[in-house]
Enzyme design. Structure first.
Site, mmCIF file in Angstrom:
data_model
loop_
_atom_site.group_PDB
_atom_site.id
_atom_site.type_symbol
_atom_site.label_atom_id
_atom_site.label_comp_id
_atom_site.label_asym_id
_atom_site.label_seq_id
_atom_site.Cartn_x
_atom_site.Cartn_y
_atom_site.Cartn_z
ATOM 1 N N LYS A 116 -15.385 5.662 8.130
ATOM 2 C CA LYS A 116 -15.370 6.270 6.801
ATOM 3 C C LYS A 116 -16.383 7.412 6.708
ATOM 4 O O LYS A 116 -16.170 8.392 5.991
ATOM 5 C CB LYS A 116 -15.654 5.210 5.734
ATOM 6 C CG LYS A 116 -14.506 4.243 5.504
ATOM 7 C CD LYS A 116 -14.850 3.255 4.412
ATOM 8 C CE LYS A 116 -13.640 2.420 4.007
ATOM 9 N NZ LYS A 116 -13.137 1.576 5.085
ATOM 10 N N GLU A 200 -20.629 5.718 -2.455
ATOM 11 C CA GLU A 200 -19.775 6.628 -3.215
ATOM 12 C C GLU A 200 -19.998 6.433 -4.706
ATOM 13 O O GLU A 200 -20.260 5.307 -5.163
ATOM 14 C CB GLU A 200 -18.288 6.380 -2.904
ATOM 15 C CG GLU A 200 -17.843 6.891 -1.562
ATOM 16 C CD GLU A 200 -16.359 6.655 -1.334
ATOM 17 O OE1 GLU A 200 -15.728 5.997 -2.185
ATOM 18 O OE2 GLU A 200 -15.843 7.122 -0.314
ATOM 19 N N ARG A 293 -3.409 3.717 11.504
ATOM 20 C CA ARG A 293 -2.561 2.571 11.872
ATOM 21 C C ARG A 293 -1.419 2.470 10.883
ATOM 22 O O ARG A 293 -1.328 3.243 9.925
ATOM 23 C CB ARG A 293 -3.387 1.286 11.830
ATOM 24 C CG ARG A 293 -4.102 1.097 10.476
ATOM 25 C CD ARG A 293 -4.729 -0.249 10.330
ATOM 26 N NE ARG A 293 -5.628 -0.350 9.204
ATOM 27 C CZ ARG A 293 -5.270 -0.521 7.945
ATOM 28 N NH1 ARG A 293 -3.983 -0.578 7.633
ATOM 29 N NH2 ARG A 293 -6.169 -0.631 6.980
#
Length: 679
Positions: A116, A200, A293
């Site tokens: 991330k 975040e 994925r």
């Protein structure tokens, strides 16, 4: 084309991959842990290979075991599914080192986008910007707290290697930062082997929308449109749909363009998903992460595009170019997916384990079920709680929703608790139909939590008949040659000659008051009377599984499923779900009610299900307030804090860090506080 494929996964995604491979004539090899020896994916595959004990870290997360199995069975390729090793560079590199095709993107893509932190840096370089936050290398608690204060609370602490809603926690003030950071780090280390985190800014009314990408090894990258994934619990998706409703055309174009731009910037060469977050009141999308994925929710994209995404993955991995251009990708209709989880939404989503005793899937036009279970499957605490996905396709969103609700009504499962009726109620809300979805949908829709429906008189009648029928069968099975007395409706001493015998049984559902049932039986049916209501007629239906019965309530005839386990009976009714009722001895009823809430057990901290004790932060003699953490247990890939049910002093501790405890085990005893001890 690939001829033999090892599936480095389990459950519904392994079964899903096998389905496509069968259609394409590809031989499949299933890997399994000792806990999954009898799992559905193992039975469906052409070959199988045990890779270790039940714990994922000693089986499904072992790259060496996966490669050993692939080499032992001569696999041409390895498909990682999602979760586990699907975004681990190590497995992709090992496959290529052994000349095994990796069904996924290049190692470089995984390394760039699997983290991330790294993915946000790469995205920024491509002109795709994310939510304000901190993604730095300095992971000291002091630096992280300082950055959180700079961003401004509330903030999200997220495991850098996380996914599937794991390792993600909200913090509302500086005081709660340190303990939450510690919890996220431990979750990240346990689930992904990486305790790095990022921060975040928490968006108060966020929408979660993602774009499906497809790229090949010839430089082509296209989008397959978007999916709405805003309905979540603890950041784990529950309901997904394609396309996204109430999305402005210009916002959709921004999302699709940004996703393709990012995919081309990293040379993406497989199936992947770019996730975005939007404020419900602001059309500007922020980049969230990229999943390198296949996604859990890929079926909704398949249903609106007509593509088989697993087949597309396999063909890309084999070196084939994309069989279509961007202009040729079209969508029609609407698809919605609901995740069936082994959990109890009415008890704070407590996970449920046990053996699936009955499982019947819905059928019909536009209905699809991707499942990893069958009747007889053992649901254990070692893996994710998702059992199946129910997907519905319709000409528009309203039609797809109606079909999905009908499918959830028809799906019958007994033996483990699920969120089936919670999903049904959620889909029937006007809020779902009419409003812009946000990730706060569930808390807004059920501010006091969701309550399961209470049993109707019909359910109680079915329970009474099922208990008596089950007792008959159990008793008869113990008689080597049977007994004429056991085949009679009742002993003559209980009723006059020529009249049916009867029984009285008391049952209780959850915390409800016990209900007394009078059951009269003859050769063909049971008549069950509940209080002052007219008696309902219940008939046991001859069926191979022995689980069906009918209840006639006036002129209404209902088909139900039942299961008897000693003094417990489970009843499933279409449209109302499953109910578990327990018998209560009539003689003890009043005493039990009088003692309710006064037993010593109400002062104990109890493990709600089996799990691994990861922390015992208390000592004997310590005073705890109601709601304080007594023990932290990891189960079904989640760290769960077990809280003190009362104010009190720790009297005894019955567990150690690193120990596995059984469900229902008493692990901490508390001495209730008095005015003196709480002062």
């Amino acid at each position: 084309m690939i001829e033999s494929l090892l599936i480095a996964n389990r459950g519904e995604i392994a079964c899903r991959i096998i389905r496509t491979c069968r259609r394409l004539g590809i031989r499949t090899i299933a890997v399994f842990s000792e806990a999954d020896a009898d799992a559905r994916h193992v039975a469906l595959a052409d070959a199988k290979h045990c890779i270790g004990p039940a714990e994922a870290a000693r089986s499904y997360l072992r790259t060496d075991a996966i490669i050993e199995a692939a080499l032992a069975h001569g696999a041409d390729a390895v498909h990682p599914g999602y979760g586990f090793l699907s975004e681990k560079v190590e497995l992709a590199d090992l496959c290529r080192r052994h000349s095994i095709v990796w069904v996924g993107p290049s190692s470089e893509c995984i390394a760039m986008m699997g983290s991330k932190i790294e993915s946000k840096i790469v995205a920024r370089r491509a002109g795709v910007f994310g939510v304000p936050g901190y993604h730095g290398e300095d992971q000291s608690p002091e630096r992280l707290l300082a950055e959180a204060q700079t961003i401004g609370f509330p903030v999200l602490i997220k495991a850098s290697a996380g996914g599937g809603g794991k390792g993600m926690r909200r913090v509302d003030d500086p005081a709660g930062f340190a303990p939450t950071l510690d919890l996220v780090k431990r979750e990240g280390k346990a689930a992904f082997g990486d305790d790095r985190v990022l921060l975040e800014k928490f968006i108060t009314r966020p929408r979660h929308i993602e774009v499906q990408l497809a790229g090949d090894k010839h430089g082509n990258v296209v989008h397959l449109f978007e999916r709405e994934c805003s309905i979540q619990r603890n950041y784990q998706k529950l309901v997904e749909e394609a396309p996204a409703a109430n999305l402005a055309p210009e916002t959709r174009e921004k999302l699709l363009d940004a996703a393709v731009r990012l995919g081309k910037a990293v040379g993406y060469d497989s199936l992947g998903t770019v996730e975005f977050i939007l404020d419900a009141d602001d059309p500007e999308p922020f980049f969230l992460e990229m999943n390198t994925r296949l996604q859990v929710e890929h079926p909704v994209t398949e249903m609106v595009t007509g593509l088989d995404l697993v087949e597309l993955q396999l063909r890309i991995a084999a070196g084939e170019p994309l069989p279509f251009s961007q202009a040729e990708v079209k969508i029609h209709g609407w698809a919605i997916e609901a995740r069936l989880n082994a959990e109890d939404p009415s008890a704070d989503y407590r996970p449920s384990i046990g053996r699936v005793r009955l499982y019947e899937e819905p059928m019909g036009d536009g209905i699809r079920v991707d499942s990893g279970i069958a009747t007889g499957t053992e649901v254990t605490p070692f893996y994710d709680s998702m059992l199946a996905k129910v997907i519905a396709f319709g000409s528009d969103r309203q039609m797809a929703t109606r079909k999905l609700v009908a499918a959830l009504d028809q799906l019958a499962i007994l033996g483990v608790g699920t969120n089936q009726m919670f999903l049904r109620d959620l889909l029937c809300l006007p809020k779902f139909r009419d409003e812009v979805l946000t990730t706060q949908f569930i808390s807004d829709a059920f501010p006091a939590g969701w309550r399961a429906p209470e049993p109707s008189a019909r359910i109680y009648a079915a329970a009474g008949a099922a208990l008596i029928a089950g007792t008959r069968r159990t008793s008869a099975a113990k008689e080597e040659n049977g007994s004429p007395w056991l085949s009679l409706a009742g002993f003559r001493i209980l009723a006059a000659a020529g009249r049916s015998g009867g029984a009285r049984v008391q049952v209780r559902h959850g915390d409800c008051l016990p209900v007394v049932l009078d059951v009269a039986a003859d050769a063909d049916a049971f008549l069950v009377k509940t209080g002052d209501r007219a008696a309902e007629e219940v008939r046991i239906l001859p069926a191979p599984d022995g689980y069906r019965l009918t209840v006639r309530e006036g002129q209404v005839l209902s088909l139900l499923y039942y299961l008897v386990d000693g003094s417990r009976v489970s009843i499933f009714e279409s449209g109302r779900g499953a109910f578990v009722l327990e018998t209560v001895p009539l003689v003890e009823a009043m005493a039990n009610l009088a003692r309710a809430g006064e037993s010593a057990g109400s002062f104990d901290v109890v493990a709600s299900m089996p799990g691994l004790v990861t922390e015992v932060p208390v000592v004997i003699g310590q005073f705890l307030r109601k709601g304080d953490t007594a023990v932290v247990v990891e189960s079904m890939k989640l760290a769960m804090r077990l809280l003190a049910p009362i104010d009190g002093t720790v009297r005894a501790i019955h567990c150690l860090t690193g120990e596995t405890v059984a469900g229902g085990a008493r692990i901490v005893e508390l001495e209730p506080a008095t005015e003196h001890t709480s002062a």
